[in-house]
Design a protein around this motif. Structure first.
Motif, mmCIF file in Angstrom:
data_model
loop_
_atom_site.group_PDB
_atom_site.id
_atom_site.type_symbol
_atom_site.label_atom_id
_atom_site.label_comp_id
_atom_site.label_asym_id
_atom_site.label_seq_id
_atom_site.Cartn_x
_atom_site.Cartn_y
_atom_site.Cartn_z
ATOM 1 N N THR A 107 0.834 -1.215 0.000
ATOM 2 C CA THR A 107 0.000 0.000 0.000
ATOM 3 C C THR A 107 0.861 1.253 0.000
ATOM 4 O O THR A 107 0.574 2.223 -0.703
ATOM 5 N N GLN A 108 1.967 1.224 0.751
ATOM 6 C CA GLN A 108 2.875 2.378 0.793
ATOM 7 C C GLN A 108 3.565 2.587 -0.558
ATOM 8 O O GLN A 108 3.723 3.721 -1.021
ATOM 9 N N ILE A 109 3.943 1.499 -1.195
ATOM 10 C CA ILE A 109 4.610 1.612 -2.510
ATOM 11 C C ILE A 109 3.646 2.243 -3.517
ATOM 12 O O ILE A 109 4.027 3.125 -4.289
ATOM 13 N N VAL A 110 2.374 1.831 -3.470
ATOM 14 C CA VAL A 110 1.370 2.404 -4.372
ATOM 15 C C VAL A 110 1.221 3.904 -4.093
ATOM 16 O O VAL A 110 1.102 4.714 -5.014
ATOM 17 N N ALA A 111 1.290 4.285 -2.815
ATOM 18 C CA ALA A 111 1.163 5.710 -2.445
ATOM 19 C C ALA A 111 2.332 6.515 -3.031
ATOM 20 O O ALA A 111 2.137 7.602 -3.578
ATOM 21 N N VAL A 112 3.542 5.970 -2.954
ATOM 22 C CA VAL A 112 4.715 6.671 -3.507
ATOM 23 C C VAL A 112 4.573 6.799 -5.032
ATOM 24 O O VAL A 112 4.882 7.852 -5.603
ATOM 25 N N SER A 113 4.052 5.763 -5.659
ATOM 26 C CA SER A 113 3.825 5.837 -7.116
ATOM 27 C C SER A 113 2.883 6.990 -7.458
ATOM 28 O O SER A 113 3.071 7.687 -8.452
ATOM 29 N N GLY A 114 1.900 7.195 -6.601
ATOM 30 C CA GLY A 114 0.957 8.300 -6.807
ATOM 31 C C GLY A 114 1.658 9.643 -6.737
ATOM 32 O O GLY A 114 1.388 10.548 -7.534
ATOM 33 N N LEU A 115 2.581 9.788 -5.802
ATOM 34 C CA LEU A 115 3.340 11.039 -5.675
ATOM 35 C C LEU A 115 4.193 11.276 -6.922
ATOM 36 O O LEU A 115 4.267 12.392 -7.453
ATOM 37 N N LEU A 116 4.809 10.206 -7.418
ATOM 38 C CA LEU A 116 5.649 10.337 -8.624
ATOM 39 C C LEU A 116 4.789 10.750 -9.821
ATOM 40 O O LEU A 116 5.192 11.571 -10.636
ATOM 41 N N ARG A 117 3.592 10.184 -9.878
ATOM 42 C CA ARG A 117 2.696 10.505 -11.002
ATOM 43 C C ARG A 117 2.349 12.003 -10.970
ATOM 44 O O ARG A 117 2.402 12.697 -11.970
ATOM 45 N N LYS A 118 2.062 12.494 -9.786
ATOM 46 C CA LYS A 118 1.711 13.930 -9.645
ATOM 47 C C LYS A 118 2.906 14.801 -10.002
ATOM 48 O O LYS A 118 2.761 15.821 -10.673
ATOM 49 N N ALA A 119 4.078 14.386 -9.563
ATOM 50 C CA ALA A 119 5.288 15.166 -9.880
ATOM 51 C C ALA A 119 5.486 15.201 -11.393
ATOM 52 O O ALA A 119 5.802 16.250 -11.970
ATOM 53 N N ASN A 120 5.234 14.078 -12.032
ATOM 54 C CA ASN A 120 5.429 14.003 -13.479
ATOM 55 C C ASN A 120 4.421 14.892 -14.212
ATOM 56 O O ASN A 120 4.767 15.572 -15.181
ATOM 57 N N LEU A 121 3.201 14.916 -13.724
ATOM 58 C CA LEU A 121 2.182 15.781 -14.342
ATOM 59 C C LEU A 121 2.581 17.254 -14.201
ATOM 60 O O LEU A 121 2.391 18.044 -15.132
ATOM 61 N N ALA A 122 3.157 17.612 -13.051
ATOM 62 C CA ALA A 122 3.579 19.009 -12.852
ATOM 63 C C ALA A 122 4.671 19.375 -13.853
ATOM 64 O O ALA A 122 4.644 20.452 -14.461
ATOM 65 N N ILE A 123 5.600 18.429 -14.074
ATOM 66 C CA ILE A 123 6.678 18.677 -15.046
ATOM 67 C C ILE A 123 6.098 18.783 -16.464
ATOM 68 O O ILE A 123 6.455 19.674 -17.244
ATOM 69 N N LEU A 124 5.161 17.873 -16.787
ATOM 70 C CA LEU A 124 4.559 17.884 -18.136
ATOM 71 C C LEU A 124 3.792 19.190 -18.376
ATOM 72 O O LEU A 124 3.891 19.801 -19.443
ATOM 73 N N GLU A 125 3.035 19.622 -17.339
ATOM 74 C CA GLU A 125 2.243 20.852 -17.492
ATOM 75 C C GLU A 125 3.168 22.046 -17.745
ATOM 76 O O GLU A 125 2.942 22.848 -18.640
ATOM 77 N N GLN A 126 4.228 22.094 -16.951
ATOM 78 C CA GLN A 126 5.175 23.210 -17.091
ATOM 79 C C GLN A 126 5.836 23.162 -18.471
ATOM 80 O O GLN A 126 6.012 24.196 -19.137
ATOM 81 N N HIS A 127 6.124 21.967 -18.947
ATOM 82 C CA HIS A 127 6.760 21.815 -20.265
ATOM 83 C C HIS A 127 5.821 22.293 -21.381
ATOM 84 O O HIS A 127 6.245 22.999 -22.304
ATOM 85 N N MET A 128 4.578 21.946 -21.258
ATOM 86 C CA MET A 128 3.622 22.325 -22.325
ATOM 87 C C MET A 128 3.392 23.843 -22.328
ATOM 88 O O MET A 128 3.250 24.458 -23.391
ATOM 89 N N ASN A 129 3.397 24.445 -21.134
ATOM 90 C CA ASN A 129 3.162 25.893 -21.058
ATOM 91 C C ASN A 129 4.425 26.731 -21.324
ATOM 92 O O ASN A 129 4.354 27.965 -21.305
#
Lengths: 89, 89, 89, 89
Positions: C37-59
């Motif tokens: 369950t903890q590993i899945v939670a960390v994966s969620g954090l990485l996903r959010k971090a990646n979306l922030a990078i992608l959003e910044q890249h597109m803008n």
């Protein structure tokens, strides 16, 4: 057919109907993000259907293999892992 | 209809045919892991179709919004992010 | 550093701390499903971090490429698609 | 500690080191898509670590519960399903 398989069947039939709907949206030149949101929804249905199949498999084939002993259960688990590797990606 | 949308349509029609095949496998009481592997394959087709739609959206709607200025591009990107949040999960 | 990148940094630092926590759970021989369950939670954090990078890249990068014209925007979108192919799997 | 858990530990330590690397990339203002690609790679490591934990769980706790009978195995499978629901998203 057991309950899990019936549940998977219902989910898959719903998914099929929604794929038809998405094809119509494409023909009607609907907005991209609406189409994309629908595709994500169908993926969710497939994921649920797959979980129902996996649960049923673990409670039948994997269980019987563990009860049969001689490493048969571990071999079945190995097989489940191969599917999960593709599933979780 | 542009190339990306045609590609998405082809992928979705293939996915629909494969869902029909999975429904038959369920009726024929086929082995769980074969069914699960097929469901994972259909999910892969949906993912590709979704990427085709997203690519086409970024090269048309998002592009035009950036060229129009006044933050319209950023609003379109925000919309894409909402779909990606669900898509990547 | 812009806001999206700062957000990604915060998420990644949190993820790092949680990985430390999971390593301790393994050393303390904690229950498998709590670790999972903890590993899945960390994966969620990485996903959010990646979306922030992608959003910044597109803008920023993708936007500037569209404004520069001559297909530069489309090339940047192509690059984003390659990452999304791996990301969504 | 059994082999699966050791494997998970190695994967998690590698993931932790790579997160440190990504944090440095952010401080050095490195290109967005390089950062995003690294984040996707770390997610892959976490996924493998999680599969190692799940495999070990099924071959120990779930197996013992099936052998104990009285529906204990099915309860453990139910628990695995809850984690897989989050894991596959």
């Amino acid at each position: 057919m057991n309950e899990d398989r019936k549940r998977a069947m219902t989910l898959l039939k719903t998914a099929r109907g929604q794929v038809d709907g998405i094809l119509r949206m494409l023909e009607e030149d609907r907005y991209c993000m609406d189409i994309s949101t629908q595709i994500v929804a169908v993926s969710g249905l497939l994921r649920k259907a797959n979980l129902a199949i996996l649960e049923q498999h673990m409670n039948s084939c994997v269980k019987e293999a563990f009860l049969a002993g001689e490493g048969k259960g571990e071999a079945k688990v190995e097989e489940v892992m191969r599917v999960l590797e593709k599933y979780g990606r």
